[in-house]
Design an enzyme around this catalytic site. Structure first.
Site, PDB file in Angstrom:
ATOM      1  N   TRP A 154       0.868  -1.189   0.000  1.00 22.45           N
ATOM      2  CA  TRP A 154       0.000   0.000   0.000  1.00 22.45           C
ATOM      3  C   TRP A 154       0.899   1.232   0.000  1.00 22.45           C
ATOM      4  O   TRP A 154       1.780   1.343   0.857  1.00 22.45           O
ATOM      5  CB  TRP A 154      -0.904  -0.039   1.237  1.00 22.45           C
ATOM      6  CG  TRP A 154      -1.792   1.155   1.401  1.00 22.45           C
ATOM      7  CD1 TRP A 154      -2.575   1.734   0.437  1.00 22.45           C
ATOM      8  CD2 TRP A 154      -2.000   1.935   2.587  1.00 22.45           C
ATOM      9  NE1 TRP A 154      -3.262   2.802   0.963  1.00 22.45           N
ATOM     10  CE2 TRP A 154      -2.925   2.948   2.279  1.00 22.45           C
ATOM     11  CE3 TRP A 154      -1.503   1.859   3.887  1.00 22.45           C
ATOM     12  CZ2 TRP A 154      -3.364   3.882   3.206  1.00 22.45           C
ATOM     13  CZ3 TRP A 154      -1.940   2.790   4.819  1.00 22.45           C
ATOM     14  CH2 TRP A 154      -2.863   3.787   4.483  1.00 22.45           C
ATOM     15  N   ASP A 235      -0.821  -5.931   9.182  1.00 27.79           N
ATOM     16  CA  ASP A 235      -1.761  -4.888   8.780  1.00 27.79           C
ATOM     17  C   ASP A 235      -3.037  -5.608   8.363  1.00 27.79           C
ATOM     18  O   ASP A 235      -3.081  -6.265   7.318  1.00 27.79           O
ATOM     19  CB  ASP A 235      -1.167  -4.068   7.622  1.00 27.79           C
ATOM     20  CG  ASP A 235      -2.117  -2.972   7.135  1.00 27.79           C
ATOM     21  OD1 ASP A 235      -3.350  -3.133   7.278  1.00 27.79           O
ATOM     22  OD2 ASP A 235      -1.627  -1.963   6.586  1.00 27.79           O
ATOM     23  N   LYS A 271     -13.088  -0.705   5.884  1.00 32.28           N
ATOM     24  CA  LYS A 271     -13.637  -1.451   4.740  1.00 32.28           C
ATOM     25  C   LYS A 271     -14.697  -2.437   5.180  1.00 32.28           C
ATOM     26  O   LYS A 271     -15.806  -2.431   4.662  1.00 32.28           O
ATOM     27  CB  LYS A 271     -12.543  -2.211   4.004  1.00 32.28           C
ATOM     28  CG  LYS A 271     -11.192  -1.548   3.994  1.00 32.28           C
ATOM     29  CD  LYS A 271     -11.061  -0.534   2.904  1.00 32.28           C
ATOM     30  CE  LYS A 271      -9.780   0.245   3.103  1.00 32.28           C
ATOM     31  NZ  LYS A 271      -9.266   0.841   1.921  1.00 32.28           N
TER      32      LYS A 271
HETATM   33  N1  KET Z   1      -3.639  -0.676   5.321  1.00 31.24           N
HETATM   34  C1  KET Z   1      -3.872  -1.027   4.037  1.00 31.24           C
HETATM   35  C2  KET Z   1      -3.202  -2.241   3.488  1.00 31.24           C
HETATM   36  C3  KET Z   1      -4.750  -0.252   3.270  1.00 31.24           C
HETATM   37  O1  KET Z   1      -4.978  -0.632   2.029  1.00 31.24           O
HETATM   38  C4  KET Z   1      -5.352   0.891   3.819  1.00 31.24           C
HETATM   39  C5  KET Z   1      -6.228   1.747   3.005  1.00 31.24           C
HETATM   40  C6  KET Z   1      -5.079   1.183   5.168  1.00 31.24           C
HETATM   41  C7  KET Z   1      -4.207   0.388   5.882  1.00 31.24           C
HETATM   42  C8  KET Z   1      -5.646   2.364   5.885  1.00 31.24           C
HETATM   43  O2  KET Z   1      -6.993   2.532   5.859  1.00 31.24           O
HETATM   44  P1  KET Z   1      -7.722   3.359   7.023  1.00 31.24           P
HETATM   45  O3  KET Z   1      -8.926   3.922   6.365  1.00 31.24           O
HETATM   46  O4  KET Z   1      -6.775   4.385   7.516  1.00 31.24           O
HETATM   47  O5  KET Z   1      -8.046   2.350   8.054  1.00 31.24           O
HETATM   48  N2  KET Z   1      -6.269   1.695   1.736  1.00 31.24           N
HETATM   49  C9  KET Z   1      -7.175   2.386   0.819  1.00 31.24           C
HETATM   50  C10 KET Z   1      -7.521   3.790   1.184  1.00 31.24           C
HETATM   51  C11 KET Z   1      -6.373   4.746   1.288  1.00 31.24           C
HETATM   52  O6  KET Z   1      -5.454   4.752   0.443  1.00 31.24           O
HETATM   53  O7  KET Z   1      -6.398   5.524   2.257  1.00 31.24           O
HETATM   54  C12 KET Z   1      -6.649   2.250  -0.612  1.00 31.24           C
HETATM   55  O8  KET Z   1      -5.574   1.675  -0.829  1.00 31.24           O
HETATM   56  O9  KET Z   1      -7.345   2.710  -1.524  1.00 31.24           O
END
Ligand code: KET
Length: 422
Positions: A154, A235, A271
């Site tokens: 990511w 993660d 998610k």
């Molecule tokens: N870890 C991974 C692997 C991940 O894909 C995301 C978010 C997060 C943590 C963090 O998400 P949060 O909403 O802070 O719990 N990924 C998607 C959103 C972004 O980029 O913020 C994405 O890859 O689209």
């Protein structure tokens, strides 16, 4: 009394003074920063006035009408919360303890013996991102100099850990020529990691590749981590989105804990519970005993207090209302599965449509991959061409958020993909 004329005279005076000071603005040297490679796409998309424009960028679930989806169990929990007329006092620095307890059971398993022994403890975090940032800071303060992440990972992992003062190093993960997991490369690289290093693993639904190790491969990794004395950090941002079953999706993490690893984990409820904007998550550790875990949590609080003081209440209350109620909890499992199923249906549809529009490339990986994303294999030039010619927005690495693919736009997307890749 201060008259209106007096105030407007002061205003005119200030304007004259500020005109004189403009050349010495403290912001004069600020350059316009580039847009974020994932979230910034939304801004570009908003500016595009082409009627059929499509965005499959950020990993946020959409229903088949392309609309953001609020899980019915979330709506019901919210209703219950409103009726309770709860206060809005500050949370503690570590957040809502009931939420943390339920969240740990959700991640590590209701009957986890490490949890029962009190060896797993944690704090509420500002979703996954906030948990990662606090973790980065925490381990840097306690002697870690670097962290290993899969290549690719990511995108935001890299600046999060760099901003925590860590050097980010990579281990092999993906074989682009075969669109598959490069397990041999992964093992070889991990073998060379110095003992004591922290290594980030995606618990399931690896972002962006959609390729996870099998359970047998996880077992091999667990043994290797033990032999090499590595410090695993999970993660878990997609628990429930890989197989549709939130319990199955925690298998890698639970295996590592059962195998005796001491580790860290972030859980995101963005998610699986669809709580993106509420910023709900947990950062936890598995220590060698309850006292050690409590000491680590006390250090997390030392990082959190001067950073943002304490986390928001509402989203954590929603999750704990759901996980604490047998009916709402089983609704959640079903509704989460519903989201994963719709995504899987779209994977098959997209592959079939690509064949139907005449693409002779092999797109089977789209069906093979799991989680929210299809790592299409399209390169940056092709992505930019799709954006310019077809008003189709995905990230520059060719990652397509399958959660944004619908019955209505799937053939449009297939056409655009074929057009730039034939
Ligand atoms: N870890 C991974 C692997 C991940 O894909 C995301 C978010 C997060 C943590 C963090 O998400 P949060 O909403 O802070 O719990 N990924 C998607 C959103 C972004 O980029 O913020 C994405 O890859 O689209």
């Amino acid at each position: 009394m201060i008259s209106k004329q007096f105030i407007s005279r002061l205003g005119r005076q200030s304007q004259r003074m500020s005109a004189r000071w403009q050349s010495t603005s403290p912001f004069a040297a600020y350059e316009m920063a580039p847009l974020d490679p994932i979230i910034g796409l939304n801004e570009e998309f908003q500016r595009d006035d082409f009627p059929q424009k499509v965005i499959v960028g950020v990993g946020a679930y959409r229903d088949d009408a392309g609309k953001p989806y609020v899980l019915p169990c979330v709506r019901e929990a919210e209703q219950r919360l409103v009726e309770q007329k709860l206060d809005m006092e500050y949370s503690g620095i570590a957040g809502d303890q009931k939420f943390v307890d339920l969240s740990l059971k959700f991640g590590y398993g209701e009957d986890s013996s490490a949890l029962k022994e009190g060896r797993i403890q944690g704090v509420q975090a500002l979703s996954g991102t906030g948990g990662l940032r606090v973790f980065g800071e925490l381990i840097r303060r306690h002697g870690q100099k670097h962290i290993y992440v899969p290549n690719p990972t990511w995108g935001n992992h890299i600046p999060i850990f760099q901003n925590s003062g860590l050097e980010v190093r990579k281990y092999r993960y993906y074989d682009a020529s075969n669109s598959s997991l490069d397990f041999d490369g992964m093992i070889k690289d991990i073998q060379d990691i110095p003992a004591g290093s922290c290594v980030l693993l995606h618990a399931c639904a690896h972002n962006p590749t959609g390729m996870d190790p099998t359970l047998e491969q996880w077992k091999q990794l667990s043994e290797l981590f033990k032999k090499k004395q590595l410090f695993p950090f999970f993660d878990a941002a997609y628990q429930g989105f890989a197989s549709g079953d939130a319990i199955l999706d925690a298998a890698s993490l639970r295996m590592f804990v059962d195998d005796g690893h001491l580790l860290g984990t972030i859980q995101s409820f963005s998610k699986n519970f669809g709580l993106y904007g509420h910023r709900v998550g947990t950062l936890s550790v598995v220590g060698s005993n309850a006292d050690e875990a409590a000491r680590v949590v006390s250090q997390m609080k030392m990082v959190i207090r001067p950073m943002y003081s304490n986390p928001p209440r509402h989203g954590a209350r929603i999750v704990s209302t759901i996980l604490d109620d047998p009916k709402l909890k089983s609704d959640f499992y079903e509704q989460c599965k519903g989201m994963a199923n719709r995504i899987n249906t779209m994977r098959t549809k997209l592959r079939d449509e690509l064949e139907a529009v005449g693409s002779t490339r092999n797109w089977d990986h789209i069906v093979k991959q799991i989680g929210m994303f299809a790592y299409s294999g399209l390169n940056k030039e092709q992505v930019m061409e799709m954006r310019a010619k077809h008003h189709l927005y995905c990230t520059a690495d060719g990652r397509i958020s399958m959660a944004g693919v619908t019955t209505n736009n799937v053939s449009y997307i297939a056409n655009a993909m074929h057009d730039v890749s034939k």
